[in-house]
Write a protein that holds these residues in place. Structure first.
Motif, mmCIF file in Angstrom:
data_model
loop_
_atom_site.group_PDB
_atom_site.id
_atom_site.type_symbol
_atom_site.label_atom_id
_atom_site.label_comp_id
_atom_site.label_asym_id
_atom_site.label_seq_id
_atom_site.Cartn_x
_atom_site.Cartn_y
_atom_site.Cartn_z
ATOM 1 N N ASN A 1 0.824 -1.207 0.000
ATOM 2 C CA ASN A 1 0.000 0.000 0.000
ATOM 3 C C ASN A 1 0.857 1.256 0.000
ATOM 4 O O ASN A 1 0.561 2.222 -0.704
ATOM 5 N N LEU A 2 1.920 1.247 0.782
ATOM 6 C CA LEU A 2 2.804 2.414 0.836
ATOM 7 C C LEU A 2 3.534 2.615 -0.489
ATOM 8 O O LEU A 2 3.730 3.750 -0.928
ATOM 9 N N THR A 3 3.906 1.527 -1.131
ATOM 10 C CA THR A 3 4.530 1.614 -2.448
ATOM 11 C C THR A 3 3.554 2.226 -3.451
ATOM 12 O O THR A 3 3.932 3.087 -4.257
ATOM 13 N N ASP A 4 2.287 1.792 -3.387
ATOM 14 C CA ASP A 4 1.264 2.365 -4.267
ATOM 15 C C ASP A 4 1.067 3.851 -3.984
ATOM 16 O O ASP A 4 0.876 4.646 -4.906
ATOM 17 N N TYR A 5 1.116 4.237 -2.730
ATOM 18 C CA TYR A 5 0.988 5.648 -2.357
ATOM 19 C C TYR A 5 2.167 6.459 -2.892
ATOM 20 O O TYR A 5 1.979 7.518 -3.500
ATOM 21 N N ILE A 6 3.364 5.966 -2.709
ATOM 22 C CA ILE A 6 4.566 6.677 -3.160
ATOM 23 C C ILE A 6 4.532 6.887 -4.672
ATOM 24 O O ILE A 6 4.839 7.965 -5.169
ATOM 25 N N SER A 7 4.103 5.859 -5.402
ATOM 26 C CA SER A 7 4.079 5.954 -6.868
ATOM 27 C C SER A 7 2.898 6.764 -7.385
ATOM 28 O O SER A 7 2.819 7.046 -8.576
ATOM 29 N N GLY A 8 1.967 7.109 -6.499
ATOM 30 C CA GLY A 8 0.819 7.905 -6.910
ATOM 31 C C GLY A 8 -0.358 7.082 -7.388
ATOM 32 O O GLY A 8 -1.343 7.621 -7.879
ATOM 33 N N LYS A 9 -0.272 5.753 -7.252
ATOM 34 C CA LYS A 9 -1.374 4.887 -7.686
ATOM 35 C C LYS A 9 -2.580 4.996 -6.756
ATOM 36 O O LYS A 9 -3.703 4.771 -7.182
ATOM 37 N N LYS A 10 -2.325 5.302 -5.483
ATOM 38 C CA LYS A 10 -3.393 5.415 -4.499
ATOM 39 C C LYS A 10 -3.133 6.623 -3.610
ATOM 40 O O LYS A 10 -1.983 6.984 -3.355
ATOM 41 N N SER A 11 -4.225 7.202 -3.133
ATOM 42 C CA SER A 11 -4.112 8.322 -2.192
ATOM 43 C C SER A 11 -4.236 7.784 -0.764
ATOM 44 O O SER A 11 -4.662 6.640 -0.558
ATOM 45 N N ILE A 12 -3.900 8.625 0.191
ATOM 46 C CA ILE A 12 -4.068 8.237 1.596
ATOM 47 C C ILE A 12 -5.540 7.965 1.879
ATOM 48 O O ILE A 12 -5.887 7.001 2.563
ATOM 49 N N ALA A 13 -6.423 8.776 1.312
ATOM 50 C CA ALA A 13 -7.861 8.577 1.515
ATOM 51 C C ALA A 13 -8.297 7.201 1.008
ATOM 52 O O ALA A 13 -9.087 6.511 1.674
ATOM 53 N N GLN A 14 -7.776 6.779 -0.134
ATOM 54 C CA GLN A 14 -8.110 5.457 -0.655
ATOM 55 C C GLN A 14 -7.599 4.361 0.272
ATOM 56 O O GLN A 14 -8.299 3.380 0.519
ATOM 57 N N LEU A 15 -6.392 4.511 0.769
ATOM 58 C CA LEU A 15 -5.812 3.502 1.660
ATOM 59 C C LEU A 15 -6.591 3.407 2.960
ATOM 60 O O LEU A 15 -6.834 2.297 3.461
ATOM 61 N N VAL A 16 -7.009 4.535 3.484
ATOM 62 C CA VAL A 16 -7.803 4.536 4.716
ATOM 63 C C VAL A 16 -9.137 3.835 4.467
ATOM 64 O O VAL A 16 -9.565 2.989 5.259
#
Length: 65
Positions: free
Chosen positions: A37-52
């Motif tokens: 999930n953090l890798t996806d966040y770093i690459s811009g694939k997912k936002s923090i809101a999506q992860l939450v």
């Protein structure tokens, strides 16, 4: 000498690294899912809101199951 500005990905990587380091100091070991999930966040694939939201849904499903 021109100032080099950090990219959004670099800023995200810095923030994630700090958060993970703080967690490890507290004895928390990140799961493989969190690392992905953090890798996806770093690459811009997912936002923090999506992860939450995904995390909330995962735990709601576990409670119902």
């Amino acid at each position: 000498m021109p100032i080099k500005l950090a990219t959004q990905s670099q800023v995200r990587q810095y923030n994630v690294s700090n958060a993970v380091a703080s967690a490890r100091i507290e004895g928390v070991v990140p799961t493989k899912q969190l690392e992905q999930n953090l890798t996806d966040y770093i690459s811009g694939k997912k936002s923090i809101a999506q992860l939450v939201e995904e995390t909330k849904q995962r735990y709601v499903t576990l409670r119902r199951g």
